[in-house]
Design a protein around this motif. Structure first.
Motif, PDB file in Angstrom:
ATOM      1  N   ALA A  18     -35.474 -26.043 -49.351  1.00  0.00           N
ATOM      2  CA  ALA A  18     -35.234 -26.603 -48.016  1.00  0.00           C
ATOM      3  C   ALA A  18     -34.907 -28.081 -48.126  1.00  0.00           C
ATOM      4  O   ALA A  18     -35.524 -28.808 -48.905  1.00  0.00           O
ATOM      5  N   CYS A 104     -43.158 -29.467 -43.353  1.00  0.00           N
ATOM      6  CA  CYS A 104     -43.843 -28.844 -44.494  1.00  0.00           C
ATOM      7  C   CYS A 104     -44.383 -27.465 -44.131  1.00  0.00           C
ATOM      8  O   CYS A 104     -44.292 -26.516 -44.933  1.00  0.00           O
ATOM      9  N   ALA A 107     -41.589 -24.993 -44.148  1.00  0.00           N
ATOM     10  CA  ALA A 107     -41.221 -24.670 -45.530  1.00  0.00           C
ATOM     11  C   ALA A 107     -42.160 -23.594 -46.076  1.00  0.00           C
ATOM     12  O   ALA A 107     -41.705 -22.596 -46.655  1.00  0.00           O
ATOM     13  N   CYS A 112     -40.812 -21.283 -49.068  1.00  0.00           N
ATOM     14  CA  CYS A 112     -40.152 -22.298 -49.885  1.00  0.00           C
ATOM     15  C   CYS A 112     -41.141 -22.838 -50.922  1.00  0.00           C
ATOM     16  O   CYS A 112     -42.334 -22.933 -50.662  1.00  0.00           O
ATOM     17  N   ILE A 115     -39.012 -28.799 -51.326  1.00  0.00           N
ATOM     18  CA  ILE A 115     -38.492 -29.385 -50.101  1.00  0.00           C
ATOM     19  C   ILE A 115     -38.055 -30.823 -50.402  1.00  0.00           C
ATOM     20  O   ILE A 115     -38.740 -31.531 -51.143  1.00  0.00           O
ATOM     21  N   LEU A 148     -46.199 -27.070 -52.661  1.00  0.00           N
ATOM     22  CA  LEU A 148     -44.792 -27.447 -52.501  1.00  0.00           C
ATOM     23  C   LEU A 148     -44.424 -28.548 -53.492  1.00  0.00           C
ATOM     24  O   LEU A 148     -45.201 -29.480 -53.692  1.00  0.00           O
TER      25      LEU A 148
END
Length: 172
Positions: A18, A104, A107, A112, A115, A148
């Motif tokens: 993303a 976030c 995501a 995801c 990011i 992430l």
């Protein structure tokens, strides 16, 4: 913090699950990062943005985020995060915090792993860079976002140094 990096670069060329767009509330393109992302993504991104339901012309209110497919970008999604216009809001800090947090969260909800962020609200919206860096990094450093890989892509050396220093200060 292992999952956060600060880099100099063009966010429109990033390979990530993303890419975050520093969007405006209508989500139909604009100047700065927003315009660059829309140009790089091609007409597909604008078409996807038009599909997001608007209320009185607003697809994404200040402090919120929306997600669309990324068009021709090397990402799966564009997350449109609308930061505050600094001098127009009573509590711009809370709105900027919320924009990063919602980005976030979107995501994670969309599976995801990586990011890429610009410096939301640091251009035409006039957010003081030091304060914006501290807010952005504090949000991204939350334990709930530790899975992430978060990268900030900054275009100007002074802004890059501010974010790097804020990251160092946050984790020392």
């Amino acid at each position: 913090m292992k999952h956060i990096e600060i880099l100099m670069g063009d966010i429109t060329r990033v390979k990530a699950d993303a890419i975050v767009n520093a969007a405006n509330p209508v989500m139909l393109g604009g100047g700065g990062v927003d315009g660059a992302i829309h140009r790089a993504a091609g007409p597909e991104l604008l078409a996807e943005c038009r599909k997001v339901k608007a209320v009185n012309g607003v697809r994404c209110p200040f402090g919120q985020a929306r997600i669309t497919p990324a068009g021709q970008l090397q990402a799966k999604y564009v997350i449109h995060a609308v930061g505050p216009v600094y001098h127009r809001e009573d509590n711009p800090q809370a709105l900027l915090h919320s924009a990063y947090e919602q980005a976030c969260e979107l995501a994670l909800e969309n599976h995801c792993h990586s990011i890429a962020f610009p410096a939301i609200s640091c251009g035409a919206y006039g957010f003081p860079h030091q304060e914006a860096a501290e807010i952005a990094l504090a949000v991204c450093a939350q334990e709930k976002f530790s899975q992430l890989t978060i990268r900030f892509y900054l275009f100007e050396p002074p802004l890059l140094r501010i974010f790097q220093q804020a990251l160092t200060t946050l984790f020392t």
